[in-house]
Write a protein that holds these residues in place. Structure first.
Motif: not given
Length: 387
Positions: A286-287, A317, A339, A385-386
């Motif tokens: 995901c990140r 990301d 998302r 996520f970010e």
């Protein structure tokens, strides 16, 4: 020096002449289940080590013996405890079928013990009310996976215990010899406490969930690189649904008796979900993990995944940041909605995991050399996520 009298007779015969019969898996598994992996006789462990020396490396038998001998070898960890290496590679229909088999197997075990059958793990048997709760939550969990599995049994309405009997019968009718072998060889408990059966099977089901989720998440950066925002959003939406489906697995696990859990976990030191490659792989797809987390025990426990991250494996990301203008505004909006929905479902999973750990562990340390509940409390704050 082992003597035949100290070994299960089928194993003694096999050791004398390995070419005459198939390896006696049932006898060996039964010997482990009678006493728990923690207390298996040295004579049996030595004989199995000898059997492994006669076996081709990486063969199915060698993999099974690696799982059986993990404590003997000093390699015991989460992966070997759950026998992860014995399960098939993740694929949609295969994974759903395996989860169906695992949950149905839990119900079959609960029903057999309730009926007074001669089944292993006799310690701290639950009462009928608890078995009824397990049947109810198990049936609800099964319904989600069965719905995606062609040929799976219908889940009828009715009293949970009797309904579970009917469903288990239907699953067992369709179970192949290979599937029966999988179930047999992946149940090597460390103790003889009844609830460890439930614990093992539900954790194995969660591992199957994370394995298939990581496989699908790995396709998202490629879809985004191709400008297919709608396709990427569809994958994220499906994963959000899959995460929400696991709620019933948590409900099933939550019926575990605290005393039972704290009894068998005395022997699980060194095996902890912190060592789950599948969970960390999904997280890191995901990140990119922050430097502090990547250098912490969380990723030191999964060196294969840490190496994948350090080698620059592309994340969702990163692919989102590089997404060009080829996708329409509508597709981008759909992608963003899915998302966020996935992130919310993932975060709900973490919160539920934390709540259950609080109930089961209290202030005890974790079994993977972690701080236990405080570690989970910190881990659940890691952003999916970010943004």
């Amino acid at each position: 020096m082992n003597t035949d009298a100290e070994l299960p007779p089928p194993l003694a015969r096999w050791l004398r002449d390995p070419g005459t019969d198939d390896f006696p898996y049932p006898a060996v598994v039964s010997a482990f289940q009678r006493v728990g992996k923690e207390r298996v006789a040295v004579a049996l462990l030595t004989a199995l080590s000898e059997a492994r020396s006669r076996t081709s490396a990486h063969s199915p038998l060698a993999r099974f013996l690696d799982v059986a001998l993990d404590k003997h070898d000093g390699r015991y960890d989460y992966t070997s405890y759950l026998a992860i290496e014995l399960f098939p590679a993740p694929a949609d229909t295969v994974t759903d079928r395996v989860v169906t088999l695992l949950v149905a197997d839990v119900l079959a075990f609960e029903l057999a013990a309730l009926d007074g059958a001669d089944v292993p793990l006799p310690g701290l048997r639950p009462d009928r009310r608890t078995v009824g709760l397990r049947c109810r939550h198990g049936l609800r969990a099964l319904a989600r996976f069965v719905a995606r599995t062609r040929g799976g049994p219908d889940i009828p309405e009715g009293e949970p215990v009797e309904t579970a009997r009917a469903v288990v019968t239907e699953v067992e009718k369709t179970r192949t010899p290979q599937e029966t072998h999988l179930l047999r060889t992946t149940l090597l408990p460390v103790d003889t406490v009844h609830d460890e059966y439930l614990f093992l099977r539900v954790l194995q089901a969660f591992e199957m969930h994370f394995a298939i989720s990581a496989r699908h998440m790995a396709t998202v950066p490629d879809l985004l690189d191709d400008g297919d925002a709608r396709g990427a959003g569809a994958v994220l939406g499906d994963l959000a649904d899959r995460f929400d489906e696991t709620a019933h697995l948590f409900s099933l696990l939550a019926t575990m008796q605290v005393e039972a859990f704290r009894t068998f976990r005395l022997h699980t030191e060194g095996a902890s979900a912190i060592q789950s490659n599948n969970y960390k792989r999904l997280e890191s797809l995901c990140r990119r993990p922050d430097p502090g987390r990547l250098e912490s025990a969380a990723y030191a426990s999964v060196p294969v995944v840490r190496d994948e991250v350090n080698e620059g494996r592309r994340t969702v990301d990163e692919a989102l940041a590089a997404l060009g203008s080829s996708s329409s505004a509508a597709a981008r909006a759909e992608l963003e909605g899915e998302r966020r929905r996935f992130a919310a479902a993932y975060e709900r999973w973490r919160r539920t995991h934390h709540r259950l750990a609080v109930r089961m562990l209290g202030d005890q340390p974790g079994s993977g050399y972690t701080a236990g509940v405080p570690y989970l409390a910190e881990a659940r704050t890691v952003p999916v996520f970010e943004t």
